[in-house]
Scaffold this motif. Structure first.
Motif, mmCIF file in Angstrom:
data_model
loop_
_atom_site.group_PDB
_atom_site.id
_atom_site.type_symbol
_atom_site.label_atom_id
_atom_site.label_comp_id
_atom_site.label_asym_id
_atom_site.label_seq_id
_atom_site.Cartn_x
_atom_site.Cartn_y
_atom_site.Cartn_z
ATOM 1 N N LEU A 15 5.780 5.503 1.324
ATOM 2 C CA LEU A 15 5.069 5.546 2.598
ATOM 3 C C LEU A 15 3.561 5.497 2.371
ATOM 4 O O LEU A 15 2.840 4.773 3.049
ATOM 5 N N ILE A 16 3.072 6.298 1.420
ATOM 6 C CA ILE A 16 1.644 6.275 1.107
ATOM 7 C C ILE A 16 1.417 5.152 0.105
ATOM 8 O O ILE A 16 1.855 5.219 -1.042
ATOM 9 N N ARG A 17 0.765 4.106 0.564
ATOM 10 C CA ARG A 17 0.662 2.879 -0.230
ATOM 11 C C ARG A 17 -0.756 2.678 -0.744
ATOM 12 O O ARG A 17 -1.717 3.148 -0.125
ATOM 13 N N PRO A 18 -0.902 2.000 -1.861
ATOM 14 C CA PRO A 18 -2.236 1.650 -2.301
ATOM 15 C C PRO A 18 -2.822 0.591 -1.368
ATOM 16 O O PRO A 18 -2.112 -0.012 -0.570
ATOM 17 N N THR A 19 -4.131 0.390 -1.439
ATOM 18 C CA THR A 19 -4.765 -0.635 -0.611
ATOM 19 C C THR A 19 -4.239 -2.003 -1.019
ATOM 20 O O THR A 19 -4.354 -2.414 -2.166
ATOM 21 N N SER A 20 -3.657 -2.706 -0.083
ATOM 22 C CA SER A 20 -3.047 -3.996 -0.383
ATOM 23 C C SER A 20 -4.062 -5.118 -0.264
ATOM 24 O O SER A 20 -5.118 -4.981 0.359
ATOM 25 N N LEU A 21 -3.733 -6.246 -0.862
ATOM 26 C CA LEU A 21 -4.581 -7.433 -0.733
ATOM 27 C C LEU A 21 -4.674 -7.840 0.735
ATOM 28 O O LEU A 21 -5.761 -8.157 1.231
ATOM 29 N N ARG A 22 -3.552 -7.819 1.438
ATOM 30 C CA ARG A 22 -3.561 -8.190 2.866
ATOM 31 C C ARG A 22 -4.476 -7.255 3.650
ATOM 32 O O ARG A 22 -5.230 -7.697 4.520
ATOM 33 N N SER A 23 -4.422 -5.974 3.355
ATOM 34 C CA SER A 23 -5.282 -5.011 4.026
ATOM 35 C C SER A 23 -6.749 -5.376 3.841
ATOM 36 O O SER A 23 -7.535 -5.400 4.796
ATOM 37 N N ARG A 24 -7.137 -5.668 2.603
ATOM 38 C CA ARG A 24 -8.543 -6.002 2.322
ATOM 39 C C ARG A 24 -8.952 -7.296 3.006
ATOM 40 O O ARG A 24 -10.061 -7.418 3.533
ATOM 41 N N THR A 116 0.569 -2.342 7.307
ATOM 42 C CA THR A 116 -0.181 -2.991 6.228
ATOM 43 C C THR A 116 -1.217 -2.071 5.590
ATOM 44 O O THR A 116 -1.511 -2.199 4.402
ATOM 45 N N MET A 117 -1.766 -1.137 6.365
ATOM 46 C CA MET A 117 -2.934 -0.370 5.928
ATOM 47 C C MET A 117 -2.684 1.132 5.971
ATOM 48 O O MET A 117 -1.701 1.603 6.546
#
Length: 285
Positions: A15-24, A116-117
């Protein structure tokens, strides 16, 4: 890269995700380069907004059949983001002299951001998206959405007269069959993974293209619609979204739209003057 190849797949197990490429990339497209935890917490601490009950009436239904979404985004996150947004929009509306409020469908628009974020990034990205990309979509009368639906009819009449006339003969206008798709930028059509790919495209090239994306979906199911005695049954549950097919066809459709109509398409999510311009365009036709 988004148009030709699409963003690379990213898999998150928790559930707690690292910052994704899509997010950035989404934050970059929206111009979100700074988020404030203090501001977000302050808005949350303000408590229930005047639209809190409306929010609660919608959040439990948000993508309720999507297991991956429900595993990563719980209802409380949606409630916090939408309620905090209502407080933020209240001050924004006063400053900008615009009537932006919570409307049904915003819960679905918020869903891809939260999927996504992180919650804070999702809040500020969603707020920026609403304020800058489609403020007329969230007025009390859904002004921009209704502009979009009228434009959809105009565009479909040009792009596929036979399909347009057939739907018209069945008393089906975009106002009847495409409201949810336009209001949510197709986020109401599963699967969510394909919605994210479509949104990569819309955020890169403009959310106004959603109108042509809906038309692309209609054209992709054209034969079925033309053969159906009751096409509304098919339109009630659109076929599963295939982002690549929709994007490829949308790019082709753009080239077939007259410049004056395309200008209205570009401006319809944020420019109230489109209403009169659209009336004049229709009269000249």
């Amino acid at each position: 890269m988004i148009l030709i190849e699409g963003l690379p797949e990213e898999v998150f197990q928790h559930l707690i995700r690292p910052t994704s490429l899509r997010s950035r990339i989404w934050k970059h497209f929206l111009g979100v380069y700074h988020v404030s935890a203090n501001e977000y917490v302050h808005l949350i601490k303000k408590g229930k907004s005047c639209v809190y009950d409306k929010v609660r009436n919608d959040t439990f239904r948000t993508l309720a059949t999507d297991k991956k979404f429900l595993e990563r985004v719980n209802e409380e996150m949606l409630i916090r983001v939408l309620n905090a947004l209502a407080w933020k929009m209240k001050s924004f509306s006063a400053c900008e002299n615009q009537s932006i409020t919570y409307v049904q469908g915003m819960n679905v628009l918020a869903a891809p951001f939260l999927f996504t974020m992180s919650e804070i990034d999702a809040f500020f990205s969603f707020a920026t998206f609403i304020q800058t990309c489609c403020p007329l979509y969230v007025t009390p009368t859904l002004q921009g959405v209704h502009f979009g639906l009228k434009l959809l009819d105009q565009c479909l009449q040009i792009l596929d007269p036979k399909l347009f006339n057939y739907l018209k003969s069945k008393n089906l206008t975009a106002e009847i069959y495409a409201l949810s798709s336009v209001l949510t930028l197709c986020a109401c059509t599963p699967p969510l993974e394909q919605v994210l790919k479509l949104w990569d495209f819309l955020l890169a090239y403009g959310v106004h293209l959603n109108i042509l994306c809906v038309i692309a979906q209609l054209i992709l199911m054209r034969d079925q619609l033309l053969e159906a005695q009751s096409p509304m049954k098919l339109l009630r549950t659109m076929p599963e979204l295939n982002a690549k097919s929709v994007i490829n066809l949308t790019v082709q459709l753009v080239q077939q739209i007259p410049d004056k109509l395309y200008d209205l398409l570009v401006r319809h999510p944020f420019d109230p003057s489109v209403e009169n311009a659209l009336k004049n365009f229709t009269k000249k036709k």
